[in-house]
Enzyme design. Structure first.
Site, mmCIF file in Angstrom:
data_model
loop_
_atom_site.group_PDB
_atom_site.id
_atom_site.type_symbol
_atom_site.label_atom_id
_atom_site.label_comp_id
_atom_site.label_asym_id
_atom_site.label_seq_id
_atom_site.Cartn_x
_atom_site.Cartn_y
_atom_site.Cartn_z
ATOM 1 N N LYS A 1 0.969 -1.218 0.055
ATOM 2 C CA LYS A 1 0.117 0.014 -0.025
ATOM 3 C C LYS A 1 0.908 1.349 0.018
ATOM 4 O O LYS A 1 0.813 2.279 -0.759
ATOM 5 C CB LYS A 1 -0.872 -0.122 1.356
ATOM 6 C CG LYS A 1 -1.894 1.237 1.236
ATOM 7 C CD LYS A 1 -2.680 1.115 2.608
ATOM 8 C CE LYS A 1 -2.472 1.078 3.666
ATOM 9 N NZ LYS A 1 -2.183 2.371 4.322
ATOM 10 N N ASP B 1 -6.807 0.557 1.160
ATOM 11 C CA ASP B 1 -6.665 1.055 2.615
ATOM 12 C C ASP B 1 -7.998 0.489 2.906
ATOM 13 O O ASP B 1 -8.881 0.075 2.373
ATOM 14 C CB ASP B 1 -6.372 2.228 2.691
ATOM 15 C CG ASP B 1 -7.220 3.326 2.427
ATOM 16 O OD1 ASP B 1 -8.396 2.782 1.727
ATOM 17 O OD2 ASP B 1 -7.263 4.690 2.823
#
Ligand code: SF4
Length: 215
Positions: free
Chosen positions: A121, A139
């Site tokens: 991420k 997320d």
């Protein structure tokens, strides 16, 4: 499951509400942005933005942070969660950038993920924000919104969500889609109390219809 066209339409509608959705982390260089993203794990961007000016002023480059005492870094970031581990990551990350990348933040996902404290991420966010390389960082907001809208399978993990969204959406919109979904999750489709009744996506949202019918 929403079709590719419906997914794109949903992202476009999100863009009408949040035309300027962007990263709210404030940083003056790629290196500082990377540090900010590492620090933002499990804490708010706002909390990071409060402490980052002092940190960035103290350690302007990877070379300076690579030489830092971890305890000093901990002191500077102790207002955010997991600050002990994060301080260790920040220093180790700077050391690796110096030793393996000539003091320059690398651009590829593989190289970014070789840095301490950098997962998929974080790498995706840095690629997109610093280098304009299309990516969809997944997320908690992207996960929730994409599942509620049935853009992805309900049991999809983070990697599957990323792959599905990248398949369904044109590459040119990946970066914008990432930020729009984050804003959507923050301000419209919140975890506990999504505003389904006033949501412009209600017509195409199975979860929203279920919630509205349930009252
Ligand atoms: Fe989220 Fe409700 Fe909108 Fe669906 S209708 S996207 S669940 S706020």
């Amino acid at each position: 499951m929403l079709s590719d066209e419906e997914c794109l339409k949903a992202i476009e509608i999100m863009g009408e509400s949040f035309p300027n959705a962007h990263s709210s982390l404030v940083a003056d260089t790629d290196f500082h942005f990377l540090l900010a993203v590492i620090m933002s794990a499990q804490t708010t961007d706002k909390a990071v933005n409060i402490l980052s000016p002092k940190l960035f002023e103290t350690y302007k480059t990877p070379y300076e942070l690579a030489e830092a005492n971890v305890a000093d870094v901990m002191t500077l970031i102790k207002t955010i969660g997991l600050y002990r581990n994060k301080a260790k990551y920040l220093v180790a990350c700077a050391q690796k950038i110096v030793s393996d990348f000539h003091g320059v933040v690398p651009q590829s996902r593989k190289e970014l993920m070789s840095l301490p404290g950098v997962g998929r991420k974080t790498a995706d966010v840095v690629m997109a924000e610093c280098f304009g390389i299309p990516a969809i960082a997944v997320d908690t907001h992207v996960t929730r919104v994409s599942k509620r809208l049935r853009m992805v399978a309900q049991d999809a993990d983070v990697l599957k969500i990323e792959q599905t969204l990248m398949k369904k959406l044109p590459k040119s919109i990946w970066i914008a889609a990432h930020f729009r979904m984050i804003y959507w999750g923050r301000y419209q489709c919140m975890a506990r109390s999504p505003k389904c009744e006033s949501c412009p996506l209600l017509k195409m949202c199975a979860e929203g219809k279920r919630r509205v019918e349930k009252g």
